[in-house]
Design a protein around this motif. Structure first.
Motif, PDB file in Angstrom:
ATOM      1  N   PRO A 102       0.837  -1.213   0.000  1.00  0.00           N
ATOM      2  CA  PRO A 102       0.000   0.000   0.000  1.00  0.00           C
ATOM      3  C   PRO A 102       0.863   1.251   0.000  1.00  0.00           C
ATOM      4  N   VAL A 103       0.477   2.217  -0.796  1.00  0.00           N
ATOM      5  CA  VAL A 103       1.173   3.502  -0.863  1.00  0.00           C
ATOM      6  C   VAL A 103       0.142   4.597  -0.596  1.00  0.00           C
ATOM      7  N   GLU A 104       0.354   5.372   0.425  1.00  0.00           N
ATOM      8  CA  GLU A 104      -0.613   6.402   0.824  1.00  0.00           C
ATOM      9  C   GLU A 104      -0.384   7.705   0.074  1.00  0.00           C
ATOM     10  N   GLY A 105      -1.442   8.479  -0.053  1.00  0.00           N
ATOM     11  CA  GLY A 105      -1.332   9.851  -0.550  1.00  0.00           C
ATOM     12  C   GLY A 105      -1.238  10.009  -2.045  1.00  0.00           C
ATOM     13  N   PRO A 129      -0.135   1.544  -7.870  1.00  0.00           N
ATOM     14  CA  PRO A 129       1.129   2.084  -8.382  1.00  0.00           C
ATOM     15  C   PRO A 129       2.225   2.104  -7.327  1.00  0.00           C
ATOM     16  N   GLY A 130       3.442   2.409  -7.793  1.00  0.00           N
ATOM     17  CA  GLY A 130       4.567   2.570  -6.899  1.00  0.00           C
ATOM     18  C   GLY A 130       4.568   3.932  -6.231  1.00  0.00           C
ATOM     19  N   PRO A 131       5.588   4.211  -5.430  1.00  0.00           N
ATOM     20  CA  PRO A 131       5.615   5.451  -4.644  1.00  0.00           C
ATOM     21  C   PRO A 131       5.526   6.727  -5.468  1.00  0.00           C
ATOM     22  N   ARG A 132       6.007   6.697  -6.707  1.00  0.00           N
ATOM     23  CA  ARG A 132       5.967   7.897  -7.539  1.00  0.00           C
ATOM     24  C   ARG A 132       4.937   7.786  -8.657  1.00  0.00           C
TER      25      ARG A 132
END
Length: 459
Positions: free
Chosen positions: A135-138, A277-280
């Motif tokens: 999970p990637v927040e924001g 998606p990934g962090p970016r």
């Protein structure tokens, strides 16, 4: 008796093998071996090169084709996908044919008669295939995502196509178990991409592909590109590692339930909307899942709207997930790679491959106790003491040469935490002793063996 086990089924191929391999068969212990599956075959027959400037003709290999098709027909009739064979033919024509059925616990070998990976635990898959998205927040959709603009643009490009109804879209959502992104709904409202809607007119299908910039799957073929859709033999899958750098737009996964595959590029690669998606990255970005890679995907566009209006971008070199990692996660110790097992040792090491080595056999002591080491592949003759493997308690896949396996078996020291194993064959090895070795390993887990059927006859 099944026709695949009838000597007459094999007789035309056996006659060709005898003609093409007379010297080899006449040697003491001489044999030839091969493999035939429903869609391919590998048999030791010489093929004449065509004259310069001329392509090979069907009639040049008609005898081989006819003989193999006879076996193909027997495979289909018997419900068998794959069979390997070993044959000995004396000068008098006395023939002994061994047929090898890998059964449900052994993957077919690559291009030859030797067994592929041996699955010790039923339905086991390598660790990367068990890895789900992090999970990637924001994160938020990219500003270019505009379902209304996308639908208007496609209706201008495709004014006469048949779109999906709300009920059909809802049925697809129920089948997939998740709501479709608004951009994808907008696309399918313009065309549901069913062949019958194009009245079997190939030009209409091409028109839709040209308008999209890719080959669109029908609404019925929309699917989640989870790991199960990217099957890879254990011997290759176990050598992969899932890694997502902190600056990646795409997670370096085998697959994800949040990758919704909706099209292809015509070369075997799938396009998907990425909801994990990934962090970016951005939810709804478009990725390409390559058929030649086992993990990761490439960023194509920041949104479906962006892809259709502007075509494929050049991706984001900093944002794409790395498809293959050098140490610390994966280490190839060989004459051209990492210089020693000691240099490969790292707390993050998951996969250790020891390849062709010119120095003294190596010790595994430097990697004992590493918390994540799960795969070891060692080229025959490279290990100083195969029994050191017993100290690697986290292994799930182990690939060794026959002699190293013999050491472990004789010492009753095969690690019982393994899920799958491989037998590394270097050079020419008679397949039958290798099959016997594979069956010893299968027996330790009470798994179905490779079965051998021996047929005898006269040519």
């Amino acid at each position: 008796m099944s026709s695949i086990h009838a000597f007459t089924t094999w007789e035309p191929l056996l006659r060709l093998l005898r003609t093409h391999n007379s010297e080899r068969l006449s040697e003491p212990g001489g044999y030839v071996a091969g493999r035939i599956s429903q869609g391919s075959w590998s048999v030791p027959l010489r093929r004449q090169s065509p004259p310069p400037g001329q392509a090979a003709q069907i009639e040049d290999t008609q005898d081989e084709w006819d003989a193999v098709q006879r076996v193909h027909g027997a495979l289909a009739e018997s419900g068998v996908d794959d069979v390997s064979f070993v044959v000995e033919i004396s000068a008098s024509g006395r023939t002994v044919l061994h047929l090898l059925d890998p059964g449900p616990a052994v993957e077919p070998g690559i291009g030859g008669p030797h067994p592929g990976s041996i699955i010790l635990v039923e339905d086991a898959v390598p660790e990367p295939w068990r890895r789900g998205p992090e999970p990637v927040e924001g994160l938020s959709a990219h500003p270019s995502a505009d379902p209304g603009l996308l639908e208007r643009t496609l209706r201008e490009r495709l004014p006469e196509t048949v779109g999906a109804t709300d009920e059909e879209i809802a049925a697809a959502e129920t089948r997939l178990g998740l709501p479709l992104p608004e951009e994808l709904k907008a696309l399918y409202r313009v065309t549901r991409a069913r062949w019958e809607d194009w009245e079997d007119d190939y030009d209409k299908a091409v028109e839709v592909s040209d308008a999209m910039g890719f080959e669109l799957f029908s609404l019925d073929d929309l699917h989640r590109a989870d790991p199960s859709t990217r099957w890879t033999p254990w011997e290759f899958a176990a050598m992969e590692a899932v890694v997502t750098p902190p600056d990646a737009a795409v997670q370096g996964l085998v697959g994800s339930p949040g990758w919704i595959a909706f099209g292809g590029n015509g070369g075997g690669d799938r396009l998907a909307i990425d909801l994990t998606p990934g962090p970016r990255g951005h939810p709804g970005q478009i990725i390409l899942i390559g058929h030649e890679e086992n993990t990761g995907a490439t960023l194509l566009a920041r949104s479906l709207t962006d892809l259709v209006l502007n075509g494929e971008g050049e991706g984001d070199a900093e944002g794409d997930a790395v498809l293959r990692r050098e140490p610390p996660e994966i280490a190839y110790v060989n004459i051209h790679g990492v210089g020693s097992v000691q240099a490969a040792a790292h707390p993050a090491l998951e996969v250790l491959s020891i390849g062709v080595w010119e120095g003294e056999p190596v010790s595994l002591a430097p990697v004992v106790g590493l918390p994540r080491l799960r795969t070891l592949s060692a080229y025959p003759g490279t290990l100083a003491d195969p029994l050191e493997i017993t100290k690697l308690t986290g292994l799930e896949y182990l690939e060794l040469g026959p002699e190293d396996w013999r050491v472990l078996l004789d010492a009753d020291a095969v690690p019982r935490g393994l899920s799958a194993v491989g037998i590394e064959i270097h050079g020419e090895r008679h397949p039958l002793p290798v099959v016997d070795l594979a069956n010893e390993l299968l027996a330790l887990w009470n798994r179905p063996p490779i079965t051998r059927t021996t047929l005898e006859g006269e040519l």
